[in-house]
Write a protein that holds these residues in place. Sequence first.
Motif, PDB file in Angstrom:
ATOM      1  N   THR A   6       0.813  -1.211   0.000  1.00  0.00           N
ATOM      2  CA  THR A   6       0.000   0.000   0.000  1.00  0.00           C
ATOM      3  C   THR A   6       0.848   1.264   0.000  1.00  0.00           C
ATOM      4  OG1 THR A   6      -0.215   0.027   2.423  1.00  0.00           O
ATOM      5  CG2 THR A   6      -1.923  -1.134   1.170  1.00  0.00           C
ATOM      6  N   ARG A   7       2.177   1.137   0.204  1.00  0.00           N
ATOM      7  CA  ARG A   7       3.032   2.327   0.162  1.00  0.00           C
ATOM      8  C   ARG A   7       3.286   2.796  -1.274  1.00  0.00           C
ATOM      9  NH1 ARG A   7       8.396   2.196   2.768  1.00  0.00           N
ATOM     10  NH2 ARG A   7       8.191   4.469   2.557  1.00  0.00           N
ATOM     11  N   LEU A   8       2.891   2.010  -2.244  1.00  0.00           N
ATOM     12  CA  LEU A   8       2.951   2.444  -3.639  1.00  0.00           C
ATOM     13  C   LEU A   8       1.543   2.327  -4.211  1.00  0.00           C
ATOM     14  CD1 LEU A   8       4.692   3.446  -5.983  1.00  0.00           C
ATOM     15  CD2 LEU A   8       5.009   1.071  -6.663  1.00  0.00           C
ATOM     16  N   GLY A   9       0.875   3.457  -4.332  1.00  0.00           N
ATOM     17  CA  GLY A   9      -0.502   3.440  -4.797  1.00  0.00           C
ATOM     18  C   GLY A   9      -0.635   3.935  -6.221  1.00  0.00           C
ATOM     19  N   LEU A  10      -1.860   3.955  -6.695  1.00  0.00           N
ATOM     20  CA  LEU A  10      -2.172   4.461  -8.032  1.00  0.00           C
ATOM     21  C   LEU A  10      -2.971   5.742  -7.899  1.00  0.00           C
ATOM     22  CD1 LEU A  10      -2.192   3.924 -11.170  1.00  0.00           C
ATOM     23  CD2 LEU A  10      -4.508   3.033 -10.807  1.00  0.00           C
ATOM     24  N   GLY A  11      -2.428   6.846  -8.383  1.00  0.00           N
ATOM     25  CA  GLY A  11      -3.199   8.067  -8.505  1.00  0.00           C
ATOM     26  C   GLY A  11      -4.087   7.977  -9.729  1.00  0.00           C
ATOM     27  N   THR A  12      -5.335   8.399  -9.615  1.00  0.00           N
ATOM     28  CA  THR A  12      -6.286   8.171 -10.712  1.00  0.00           C
ATOM     29  C   THR A  12      -6.783   9.453 -11.380  1.00  0.00           C
ATOM     30  OG1 THR A  12      -8.235   8.168  -9.257  1.00  0.00           O
ATOM     31  CG2 THR A  12      -7.082   6.050  -9.583  1.00  0.00           C
ATOM     32  N   TYR A  13      -6.158  10.588 -11.078  1.00  0.00           N
ATOM     33  CA  TYR A  13      -6.596  11.837 -11.715  1.00  0.00           C
ATOM     34  C   TYR A  13      -6.565  11.690 -13.238  1.00  0.00           C
ATOM     35  CZ  TYR A  13      -6.622  16.822 -12.896  1.00  0.00           C
ATOM     36  OH  TYR A  13      -6.929  18.056 -13.416  1.00  0.00           O
ATOM     37  N   THR A  14      -7.629  12.070 -13.895  1.00  0.00           N
ATOM     38  CA  THR A  14      -7.877  12.008 -15.351  1.00  0.00           C
ATOM     39  C   THR A  14      -8.228  10.606 -15.845  1.00  0.00           C
ATOM     40  OG1 THR A  14      -5.618  11.622 -16.232  1.00  0.00           O
ATOM     41  CG2 THR A  14      -6.243  13.924 -15.735  1.00  0.00           C
ATOM     42  N   LEU A  15      -8.238   9.597 -14.988  1.00  0.00           N
ATOM     43  CA  LEU A  15      -8.598   8.253 -15.439  1.00  0.00           C
ATOM     44  C   LEU A  15     -10.119   8.108 -15.383  1.00  0.00           C
ATOM     45  CD1 LEU A  15      -5.844   6.043 -13.741  1.00  0.00           C
ATOM     46  CD2 LEU A  15      -5.851   7.098 -16.007  1.00  0.00           C
ATOM     47  N   THR A  16     -10.765   8.423 -16.501  1.00  0.00           N
ATOM     48  CA  THR A  16     -12.217   8.443 -16.569  1.00  0.00           C
ATOM     49  C   THR A  16     -12.721   7.545 -17.697  1.00  0.00           C
ATOM     50  OG1 THR A  16     -12.154  10.392 -18.015  1.00  0.00           O
ATOM     51  CG2 THR A  16     -12.354  10.792 -15.636  1.00  0.00           C
ATOM     52  N   ASP A  17     -14.011   7.365 -17.708  1.00  0.00           N
ATOM     53  CA  ASP A  17     -14.703   6.600 -18.757  1.00  0.00           C
ATOM     54  C   ASP A  17     -14.199   5.150 -18.813  1.00  0.00           C
ATOM     55  OD1 ASP A  17     -16.115   8.945 -19.411  1.00  0.00           O
ATOM     56  OD2 ASP A  17     -14.497   9.603 -20.730  1.00  0.00           O
ATOM     57  N   ALA A  18     -14.499   4.470 -19.898  1.00  0.00           N
ATOM     58  CA  ALA A  18     -14.183   3.042 -19.998  1.00  0.00           C
ATOM     59  C   ALA A  18     -12.685   2.788 -19.957  1.00  0.00           C
ATOM     60  CB  ALA A  18     -14.781   2.462 -21.284  1.00  0.00           C
ATOM     61  N   ASP A  19     -11.912   3.659 -20.611  1.00  0.00           N
ATOM     62  CA  ASP A  19     -10.456   3.487 -20.590  1.00  0.00           C
ATOM     63  C   ASP A  19      -9.910   3.613 -19.173  1.00  0.00           C
ATOM     64  OD1 ASP A  19     -10.407   3.108 -23.309  1.00  0.00           O
ATOM     65  OD2 ASP A  19      -9.744   5.151 -23.782  1.00  0.00           O
ATOM     66  N   GLY A  20     -10.466   4.540 -18.409  1.00  0.00           N
ATOM     67  CA  GLY A  20     -10.044   4.699 -17.024  1.00  0.00           C
ATOM     68  C   GLY A  20     -10.348   3.471 -16.186  1.00  0.00           C
ATOM     69  N   VAL A  21     -11.529   2.916 -16.376  1.00  0.00           N
ATOM     70  CA  VAL A  21     -11.894   1.690 -15.650  1.00  0.00           C
ATOM     71  C   VAL A  21     -10.908   0.576 -15.954  1.00  0.00           C
ATOM     72  CG1 VAL A  21     -13.644  -0.122 -15.401  1.00  0.00           C
ATOM     73  CG2 VAL A  21     -14.346   2.279 -15.540  1.00  0.00           C
ATOM     74  N   GLU A  22     -10.586   0.410 -17.232  1.00  0.00           N
ATOM     75  CA  GLU A  22      -9.673  -0.666 -17.621  1.00  0.00           C
ATOM     76  C   GLU A  22      -8.271  -0.458 -17.051  1.00  0.00           C
ATOM     77  OE1 GLU A  22     -10.286  -3.612 -19.124  1.00  0.00           O
ATOM     78  OE2 GLU A  22     -12.349  -2.948 -18.748  1.00  0.00           O
ATOM     79  N   THR A  23      -7.809   0.791 -17.020  1.00  0.00           N
ATOM     80  CA  THR A  23      -6.482   1.070 -16.467  1.00  0.00           C
ATOM     81  C   THR A  23      -6.444   0.781 -14.972  1.00  0.00           C
ATOM     82  OG1 THR A  23      -6.060   2.776 -18.136  1.00  0.00           O
ATOM     83  CG2 THR A  23      -4.713   2.835 -16.141  1.00  0.00           C
TER      84      THR A  23
END
Length: 267
Positions: A6-23
């Motif tokens: 958990t000390r290395l997370g994923l920032g999700t800013y701009t990850l939207t729509d179907a492509d964001g879900v898949e990423t």
Amino acid sequence: MLEGETRLGLGTYTLTDADGVETIKAAIEHGYRHIDTARLYGNEAEVGEAIAAADVDRDDLFVATKVAHFEEPEKTTGYVERAIDESFEKLGLDRIDLLYHHWPREQDDIETVLPVLADRVADGQVDNLGVSNYTVDDLELADELIDRPIDALQVEMHPLLQQDDLRAFLADTDTDLVAYSPLAQGEVFDVDVISEVAAKHSVSEPVVSLAWLLSKEGVTAIPRTSSVDHLRDNFGALDVELDAEDVERIDAIERTHRCEDPDWMTW
């Protein structure tokens, strides 16, 4: 609070729509266990969809979101309560691991917003309380306002903005520092020391920058990328151990670069 993967997370800013879900889904299935979003990002529903679709148990994930950014409407207790309820609904979760106050513009915002978030922790809906872009003065105010510690402070941090003073202030607390823009939005590629350390370990500059952050006690990094290849590369930072010389060389970088620096902010 934050340890291991958990000390290395994923920032999700701009990850939207179907492509964001898949990423986001790909990141979870690759091993990311800390997922960071925010009401302002407009993608809490996508994060919730990715969590539901991924073949990973919810209890193995650490989900963070943020409410009451300075760009949002005038802050009132009722507004903040509704915003939190909407975050739960969009995420599709009955528990949030970490809830942040997202970058206040003035201390009046803190006085209104922070007690509401603390109440949600006390009620058991939220496990941990966080703040974003608080200054030392803001942290001192928070200590006066609520009778529980701040679990996480999210600020910009990377080899070109090392946050020495802020980390020194936090050293005697249990507050984790969560580093956003940990790659200085690509600037780390242009730093000779980082490139040299990367060549030494046969990894990329982003991996070295993330490994440097993870070498600091109490620091977590949440790199954002829309590329599945890059998120896999970034995850490799968990397996890189920089030696003392590497860390000292990066610590000594004199160049300073702040990616997020609104004119009204007093750092």
